[in-house]
Design a protein around this motif. Structure first.
Motif, PDB file in Angstrom:
ATOM      1  N   LYS A  22     -47.231  14.944 -55.487  1.00 56.36           N
ATOM      2  CA  LYS A  22     -48.466  14.158 -55.581  1.00 56.36           C
ATOM      3  C   LYS A  22     -48.217  12.662 -55.526  1.00 56.36           C
ATOM      4  CE  LYS A  22     -52.418  16.556 -57.424  1.00 56.36           C
ATOM      5  NZ  LYS A  22     -53.412  16.666 -58.517  1.00 56.36           N
ATOM      6  N   GLU A  23     -47.121  12.226 -56.140  1.00 52.50           N
ATOM      7  CA  GLU A  23     -46.856  10.787 -56.162  1.00 52.50           C
ATOM      8  C   GLU A  23     -46.463  10.242 -54.788  1.00 52.50           C
ATOM      9  OE1 GLU A  23     -43.123  12.881 -57.882  1.00 52.50           O
ATOM     10  OE2 GLU A  23     -45.320  13.107 -57.946  1.00 52.50           O
ATOM     11  N   ASP A  24     -46.129  11.141 -53.831  1.00 53.63           N
ATOM     12  CA  ASP A  24     -45.735  10.717 -52.479  1.00 53.63           C
ATOM     13  C   ASP A  24     -46.838  10.924 -51.454  1.00 53.63           C
ATOM     14  OD1 ASP A  24     -43.217   9.992 -53.386  1.00 53.63           O
ATOM     15  OD2 ASP A  24     -42.338  11.957 -52.964  1.00 53.63           O
ATOM     16  N   ALA A  25     -48.064  11.215 -51.898  1.00 55.51           N
ATOM     17  CA  ALA A  25     -49.149  11.551 -50.970  1.00 55.51           C
ATOM     18  C   ALA A  25     -49.441  10.416 -49.997  1.00 55.51           C
ATOM     19  CB  ALA A  25     -50.407  11.913 -51.753  1.00 55.51           C
ATOM     20  N   LEU A  26     -49.371   9.184 -50.455  1.00 57.55           N
ATOM     21  CA  LEU A  26     -49.633   8.052 -49.572  1.00 57.55           C
ATOM     22  C   LEU A  26     -48.412   7.652 -48.768  1.00 57.55           C
ATOM     23  CD1 LEU A  26     -51.798   5.815 -51.951  1.00 57.55           C
ATOM     24  CD2 LEU A  26     -52.574   7.333 -50.114  1.00 57.55           C
TER      25      LEU A  26
ATOM     26  N   LYS B  22     -51.814  25.934 -48.975  1.00 55.29           N
ATOM     27  CA  LYS B  22     -52.894  25.917 -49.968  1.00 55.29           C
ATOM     28  C   LYS B  22     -52.735  27.051 -50.969  1.00 55.29           C
ATOM     29  CE  LYS B  22     -56.852  23.998 -51.214  1.00 55.29           C
ATOM     30  NZ  LYS B  22     -56.913  22.590 -51.655  1.00 55.29           N
ATOM     31  N   THR B  23     -52.299  28.203 -50.501  1.00 55.05           N
ATOM     32  CA  THR B  23     -52.184  29.375 -51.358  1.00 55.05           C
ATOM     33  C   THR B  23     -50.978  29.298 -52.288  1.00 55.05           C
ATOM     34  OG1 THR B  23     -53.251  30.755 -49.683  1.00 55.05           O
ATOM     35  CG2 THR B  23     -51.976  31.887 -51.369  1.00 55.05           C
ATOM     36  N   ASN B  24     -49.859  28.790 -51.780  1.00 57.31           N
ATOM     37  CA  ASN B  24     -48.605  28.869 -52.523  1.00 57.31           C
ATOM     38  C   ASN B  24     -48.272  27.648 -53.368  1.00 57.31           C
ATOM     39  OD1 ASN B  24     -46.884  31.434 -51.622  1.00 57.31           O
ATOM     40  ND2 ASN B  24     -48.040  30.735 -49.852  1.00 57.31           N
TER      41      ASN B  24
ATOM     42  N   GLU C 269     -51.117  22.934 -57.197  1.00 60.74           N
ATOM     43  CA  GLU C 269     -51.991  21.792 -56.953  1.00 60.74           C
ATOM     44  C   GLU C 269     -51.915  20.746 -58.060  1.00 60.74           C
ATOM     45  OE1 GLU C 269     -55.935  22.973 -56.030  1.00 60.74           O
ATOM     46  OE2 GLU C 269     -55.368  24.110 -54.246  1.00 60.74           O
ATOM     47  N   ALA C 270     -51.310  21.099 -59.198  1.00 57.93           N
ATOM     48  CA  ALA C 270     -51.161  20.122 -60.269  1.00 57.93           C
ATOM     49  C   ALA C 270     -50.065  19.105 -59.962  1.00 57.93           C
ATOM     50  CB  ALA C 270     -50.857  20.830 -61.592  1.00 57.93           C
ATOM     51  N   THR C 271     -49.086  19.516 -59.179  1.00 56.08           N
ATOM     52  CA  THR C 271     -47.952  18.623 -58.894  1.00 56.08           C
ATOM     53  C   THR C 271     -47.767  18.326 -57.413  1.00 56.08           C
ATOM     54  OG1 THR C 271     -46.443  20.524 -58.790  1.00 56.08           O
ATOM     55  CG2 THR C 271     -46.716  19.441 -60.937  1.00 56.08           C
TER      56      THR C 271
END
Length: 480
Positions: free
Chosen positions: A127-131, A193-195, A198-200
């Motif tokens: 998540k921290e690397d999304a941008l 999406k399935t595997n 989504e929290a991290t």
């Protein structure tokens, strides 16, 4: 000695023929065998339904329709993705469905049906690397995780300066991402999406594309009758919009899975039935591998020590070849390559044969060292008393030799139990196979492996202690 050797070989043939009879009995039914890699939700994945582990997914729904149109019973064979083509070309499965792209390279070895689904690729990051990785250009020089032999692997190799990490399983790739061993994971959108957690983890705006991102069904070269039937089934399903219905149902089924916060012991207790089944297969294969390896190893050792040059040469060549090649390669040669000569073993037979052949090479050298460690004067004394060489070897030399090398033999037995885990590569339901099933179906990356490690430790520890008791019992006479 000859009578015992005959008895051992008779037992060996009984076991082999019993396995063969089971395979033959299954072959009498009208069946069609599907090869798949059931770790790719919502395409194909494991789910417990009514207390039974079941392979589900929209690829499986399509396969059931194909079998129905053929008037045959569908048998599903789960294996690793990169083993699907060898399974198909060796005739062990009739067709493969596993989110497989009909690339030109694959078309050289197998035929493909008409495409039945088009995929959308995605980039998964922490998540921290999304941008940081939100464009294709930002992937340049990144560490990219992909599934081995997949279309994503081909895409990743076109990215400049990318360090591509290829693994068999999607859960393994996501674990690599979570532990910061890779920067991004390329996967299809529904798979990601399935595997993913989504929290991290997150899916970025980067949209990789490929020239061929559609999926098709693979069959052996020249099997036009089956290929025509598959195409007819796919045409019927497309006309009725049935495939999209299968996709939606499988996605809902996969989305119903939740991550459980269990410690290792709670995890083991909840899924103990999986591991109990795996232990049965591991013990069966290990026990028979050790038994036949012991017999064959002793024979090879005696051949190498004989005065007949051809026997000595054959024994030496056998030992050097087997010890100089990886056991996994030997397993694939026995299971896949021999099929080209119409010599087909079931996965269990291939596993037992591989373990026996491999163990025999090491045990032969252990036996040879033990026999040579016995004072040669004892053999000469026995011969002078009128004993034949065979009788002297049986009653005087071998008991002392085995007693001296028992610790080394015990160590080889322990190794065999651990090395038996390689049979999971060809679809034997051993401990490691069950652990991989649970990794994909529970989203737990480490607990299934930790439980498997614990079980292997218990098995090898108990065996070591039993061998220690036997060794002390044999050594009791030395202390008197």
């Amino acid at each position: 000695m000859k009578r015992k050797f005959t008895a051992w070989m008779t037992l060996f043939m009984v076991v082999v023929l019993s396995f063969g009879s089971i395979v033959h009995a299954e072959g009498e039914k009208k069946t069609v065998i599907l090869g798949t890699s059931a770790d790719y939700a919502p395409y194909e994945f494991h789910k417990t339904i009514d207390g039974v582990d079941t392979i589900v997914g929209f690829d499986i729904d399509i396969a059931k329709e194909i079998a129905k149109d053929l008037g045959a019973e569908l048998i599903i064979k789960d294996t690793s993705f990169d083993a699907l083509l060898p399974e198909l070309t060796s005739g062990r499965v009739d067709f493969v469905i596993s989110g497989m792209n009909p690339t030109e390279e694959r078309r050289k070895s197998i035929d493909f049906s008409e495409p039945y689904y088009a995929a959308e690729q995605s980039v998964v990051v922490r998540k921290e690397d999304a941008l940081k990785f939100n464009t294709l250009e930002s992937l340049e020089g990144a560490r990219i995780g992909v599934q081995k032999s997949s279309i994503q692997e081909s895409i990743a190799k076109t990215i400049p300066k990318a360090n591509v990490v290829s693994l068999d399983k999607i859960p393994d790739l996501l674990l690599q991402l979570e532990s910061e061993r890779v920067d991004v994971v390329l996967a299809e959108y529904p798979i990601a999406k399935t595997n993913m957690d989504e929290a991290t983890m997150a899916i970025t705006d980067a949209k990789p594309t490929a020239e061929n991102d559609s999926y098709a069904i693979g069959v052996r070269k020249g099997n036009e009758e089956l290929l025509s039937s598959i195409n007819a089934t796919l045409e019927r399903l497309k006309e009725n919009n049935q495939i999209q219905k299968f996709v939606d149902e499988a996605s809902d089924l996969a989305a119903g899975r939740t991550t459980e916060n269990l410690n290792t012991f709670e995890f083991f207790w909840k899924y103990r039935d999986y591991y109990a089944k795996g232990i049965q297969f591991t013990l069966l294969i290990s026990a028979l591998g050790v038994f036949f390896g012991f017999i064959l190893g002793l024979i090879i050792a005696l051949m190498r020590m004989s005065g007949v040059k051809i026997l000595k040469f054959l024994a030496t060549a056998y030992i050097e070849i087997i010890r100089g090649t990886p056991m996994l390669v030997q397993l694939f040669i026995i299971h896949y390559s021999l099929a080209a000569f119409d010599i087909k073993f079931s996965p269990i037979q291939s596993g037992i044969l591989t373990l026996s052949i491999n163990s025999a090479a090491y045990l032969a050298e252990i036996f040879r060292a033990g026999i040579q460690g016995v004072d040669r004067g004892q053999l000469e004394a026995a011969r002078s008393l009128g004993m034949t060489r065979g009788k002297a070897m049986r009653h005087i030399i071998l008991p002392q030799a085995l007693k001296g090398v028992l610790p080394a033999i015990g160590n080889e037995f322990v190794v065999i139990i651990k090395e038996s885990s390689i049979v999971s590569f060809i679809g034997v339901y051993d401990i490691m196979y069950q652990a991989q099933i649970l990794r994909g179906s529970t989203f737990a990356p480490l607990n299934p492996l930790l439980v498997a490690a614990m079980i292997y430790f218990i098995l090898t520890f108990v065996l070591s202690k039993l061998l220690g008791v036997w060794e002390r019992k044999l050594s009791a006479s030395d202390n008197r």
